[in-house]
Structure formats: structure tokens, C-alpha cells
Scaffold this motif. Structure first.
Motif, mmCIF file in Angstrom:
data_model
loop_
_atom_site.group_PDB
_atom_site.id
_atom_site.type_symbol
_atom_site.label_atom_id
_atom_site.label_comp_id
_atom_site.label_asym_id
_atom_site.label_seq_id
_atom_site.Cartn_x
_atom_site.Cartn_y
_atom_site.Cartn_z
ATOM 1 N N ASN A 163 0.834 -1.197 0.000
ATOM 2 C CA ASN A 163 0.000 0.000 0.000
ATOM 3 C C ASN A 163 0.869 1.247 0.000
ATOM 4 O O ASN A 163 1.615 1.491 0.948
ATOM 5 C CB ASN A 163 -0.910 0.014 1.237
ATOM 6 C CG ASN A 163 -1.902 -1.129 1.222
ATOM 7 O OD1 ASN A 163 -2.289 -1.607 0.161
ATOM 8 N ND2 ASN A 163 -2.323 -1.579 2.403
ATOM 9 N N ASP A 173 0.248 -0.966 -6.598
ATOM 10 C CA ASP A 173 -0.744 0.118 -6.680
ATOM 11 C C ASP A 173 -1.028 0.480 -8.141
ATOM 12 O O ASP A 173 -2.183 0.672 -8.537
ATOM 13 C CB ASP A 173 -0.223 1.382 -5.987
ATOM 14 C CG ASP A 173 -0.205 1.284 -4.481
ATOM 15 O OD1 ASP A 173 -1.018 0.534 -3.918
ATOM 16 O OD2 ASP A 173 0.615 1.981 -3.866
ATOM 17 N N TRP A 289 -3.905 -8.325 -0.243
ATOM 18 C CA TRP A 289 -5.371 -8.263 -0.391
ATOM 19 C C TRP A 289 -6.033 -7.999 0.961
ATOM 20 O O TRP A 289 -6.938 -7.163 1.075
ATOM 21 C CB TRP A 289 -5.902 -9.559 -0.980
ATOM 22 C CG TRP A 289 -7.379 -9.517 -1.251
ATOM 23 C CD1 TRP A 289 -8.005 -9.087 -2.384
ATOM 24 C CD2 TRP A 289 -8.419 -9.908 -0.343
ATOM 25 N NE1 TRP A 289 -9.364 -9.181 -2.256
ATOM 26 C CE2 TRP A 289 -9.656 -9.686 -1.009
ATOM 27 C CE3 TRP A 289 -8.433 -10.423 0.944
ATOM 28 C CZ2 TRP A 289 -10.880 -9.946 -0.408
ATOM 29 C CZ3 TRP A 289 -9.661 -10.688 1.545
ATOM 30 C CH2 TRP A 289 -10.859 -10.461 0.860
ATOM 31 N N ASN A 291 -4.707 -6.529 3.634
ATOM 32 C CA ASN A 291 -4.410 -5.171 4.087
ATOM 33 C C ASN A 291 -5.195 -4.130 3.305
ATOM 34 O O ASN A 291 -5.664 -3.138 3.868
ATOM 35 C CB ASN A 291 -2.906 -4.889 3.975
ATOM 36 C CG ASN A 291 -2.093 -5.625 5.026
ATOM 37 O OD1 ASN A 291 -2.608 -5.920 6.104
ATOM 38 N ND2 ASN A 291 -0.834 -5.917 4.746
ATOM 39 N N GLN A 292 -5.369 -4.372 1.992
ATOM 40 C CA GLN A 292 -6.163 -3.432 1.180
ATOM 41 C C GLN A 292 -7.634 -3.467 1.621
ATOM 42 O O GLN A 292 -8.290 -2.437 1.696
ATOM 43 C CB GLN A 292 -6.038 -3.800 -0.302
ATOM 44 C CG GLN A 292 -4.668 -3.540 -0.879
ATOM 45 C CD GLN A 292 -4.664 -2.416 -1.887
ATOM 46 O OE1 GLN A 292 -5.710 -1.986 -2.377
ATOM 47 N NE2 GLN A 292 -3.483 -1.920 -2.199
ATOM 48 N N ASN A 295 -8.318 -1.511 4.675
ATOM 49 C CA ASN A 295 -8.290 -0.049 4.491
ATOM 50 C C ASN A 295 -9.442 0.383 3.589
ATOM 51 O O ASN A 295 -9.676 1.491 3.317
ATOM 52 C CB ASN A 295 -6.957 0.371 3.867
ATOM 53 C CG ASN A 295 -5.802 0.086 4.801
ATOM 54 O OD1 ASN A 295 -5.928 0.189 6.008
ATOM 55 N ND2 ASN A 295 -4.658 -0.296 4.247
#
Length: 295
Positions: A163, A173, A289, A291-292, A295
Motif C-alpha cells: 500500500n 498500486d 489483499w 491489508n487493502q 483499508n
């Protein structure tokens, strides 16, 4: 344990500060333009080229661990301004290594997998670097100067994704952003590397400090993969359209600096030291995936 991280608003610096602070560490990040944005960490503005002011900050903070993660990561920009790259990658690294001795702190230098000519796969730490551009030359100089100033330093050679920040996208990203908006991308099928996601990198770096590691280590993922295959695998995990990904050749790209075709690193040394396998690409992408999604 108190950590001080340079380049704390950059890709690695921000993620490392976030991880350490979430584990209850006392973290201070040095930034120049953008604060690190980590609520549980301190953020101090510092122009690293002003050595005297940086020295004052470091001695005031008196950290247990110094991580020099700041640098000029644009390879072509290094080619046009090698003197600045040398200051950031070598001169400041040397100063930080000296300051670590003064603070009785551990010194960590973040280096790169970019140090060879690309003719050999899965390079081990014992193979002598053959840098082919200014970025690699100055990063290698940083390794040499750091170890000369502080032989107990930890040098981390790596290639990471995760990220990013609004002003600093990672490779992952860039893939996700373009594919999500229906844009075609070209990814090289003739460039190979061993990438690791930033969460696993942060976990393993923290563990290496706790195990008192020093010297040069390749901290990378277990799987050697092309940039094209990485993009396809990432798209599959994020349920994005793999048909938008076009296989390309690095020779067809308009780049100022020469780049190695193979940057893959062996992880045998670190696996032996830690007594565990490095994460697979599947594990790293699953972490990304998760962690995304959080968020």
C-alpha cells in the motif's frame, strides 16, 4: 524499543512505521515534504542533506534502531543526478552508521536487488555486485560506506510492493489502479525478480533485529517471477481483468538508465538464519489483499 526511520513518508518507511507502531514500538519517522501519517508514531521534518540538523535530531531521539530507508528511488532520476543519489544513498548512510554507534543503536540500511548486470538468477549475498547504472552504483557505495563506518550494521537487499501513499505508488498500486479503471498496462515478461510485500518485510526485519542480525542479507520473497506474471497473479487475486495486461519487452521501453533483466535474489542465507521459509508469492499477495480490504 525505540526506532528511528528516515524516509518515513515513503513506501517502505510509512509501512514500516505503521507496523512497528501497531506493535507498541516507540517510533519516530523523519520526513522532508510529507509527514508519515502514522497516528501512533512521531513525525519530524528533516532535510537529510543538512547533516548537522539531522545529527542533532538523531542524538536527541537517541533511538535503539536506526533504519535508513530514504533514497532517490527513480532509477532514471539517479542517472541524471548521480551526485544527489550519492549523497542520499552513501554519504547520509555513512553518517547514520556513525550516529548509530554514538547512540549505541542498531544500524539498518535498506539496499536493493538492482546491484548486478542481470546475467545470473537467484544471486546470493556472496556474489560480488556489478552495478550497471547510477542508482545501483550509489546504493552499492552506501553498503560499503555503512559497513566501513559500522561493521555491525544490517544491510537489507530487497524489492517490495504494498500500500503506497498518494504521492508514492508502488508497482502493485499502479497495476490495481489501472486495471480497476479498465486501462491496459504493459508488464515485462523478460524481467525477473523475487518481490516481497511490505507487511512480511516489516515482520521479518523486526525479527532480524530481535535476533541480532548483522551483515548483508537478501530479504525477499521465495518465488522468482517475471513482472508480467506478477501482474497476472495480482490481478487474479484482486478479481481484475487479466486480459488488460499486455506482455512487453524491457528493450522496447523508453528508459534512460540501463536495467538488469534478472534481479532475483537467493533467500537461503536468511532462511537458515531465521529457521523459516521466506513467504511465497501466494502468501504475499494474500497479505496485500487483506491489508487493502482492511483499508
Amino acid at each position: 524499543m525505540k526506532w528511528l526511520v528516515t524516509g518515513s513518508s515513503g513506501l517502505l518507511g510509512h509501512n514500516l512505521c505503521t507496523y512497528l507502531a501497531s506493535r507498541g514500538m516507540d517510533v519516530t519517522g523523519l520526513h522532508y515534504t510529507h509527514p508519515n501519517g502514522v497516528a501512533q508514531a512521531s513525525s519530524r521534518k528533516a532535510n537529510l542533506i543538512d547533516i548537522a540538523s539531522v545529527e542533532a535530531i538523531v542524538l536527541e531521539e537517541s533511538p535503539d534502531v536506526i533504519v535508513h530507508a530514504a533514497g532517490l528511488t527513480n532509477v532514471d532520476a539517479c542517472e541524471t543526478n548521480e551526485s544527489l543519489a550519492k549523497i542520499l544513498h552513501a554519504d547520509i548512510a555513512k553518517k547514520m552508521a556513525h550516529l548509530a554507534i554514538q547512540c549505541d543503536a542498531r544500524m539498518v540500511l535498506i539496499s536493493t536487488d538492482h546491484l548486478w548486470d542481470g546475467s545470473t538468477a537467484l544471486i546470493s549475498e556472496e556474489i560480488f555486485p556489478q552495478p550497471m547504472n547510477a542508482y545501483a552504483r550509489t546504493k552499492r557505495s552506501g553498503e560499503i560506506e555503512t559497513l566501513k563506518a559500522n561493521p555491525k550494521s544490517l544491510i537489507i537487499r530487497t524489492n517490495f510492493y504494498g500500500n503506497g501513499r498518494p504521492w508514492r505508488q508502488s508497482f502493485s498500486d499502479w497495476i490495481i489502479s489501472n486495471l480497476s479503471s479498465g486501462q491496459n498496462i504493459t508488464a515485462f515478461n523478460d524481467v525477473f525478480y523475487t518481490p516481497i510485500d511490505l507487511f512480511h518485510l516489516s515482520v521479518l526485519l523486526d525479527l532480524m533485529i530481535k535476533r541480532d542480525a548483522w551483515g548483508i542479507y537478501n530479504l525477499v520473497g521465495r518465488d522468482r517471477i517475471s513482472k508480467y506474471e506478477f501482474a497476472v497473479r495480482l490481478a487474479s487475486v484482486f478479481s481484475l481483468d487479466v486480459n488488460l495486461i499486455v506482455a512487453g519487452k524491457i528493450a522496447d521501453a523508453a528508459m534512460l538508465a540501463s536495467r538488469p533483466y534478472d534481479m532475483s535474489l537467493s533467500c537461503k542465507k536468511i532462511e537458515k538464519f531465521l529457521g523459516q521459509k521466506m513467504p511465497s508469492l501466494d502468501a504475499c499477495l494474500a497479505s496485500l489483499w487483506k491489508n487493502q480490504a482492511a483499508n
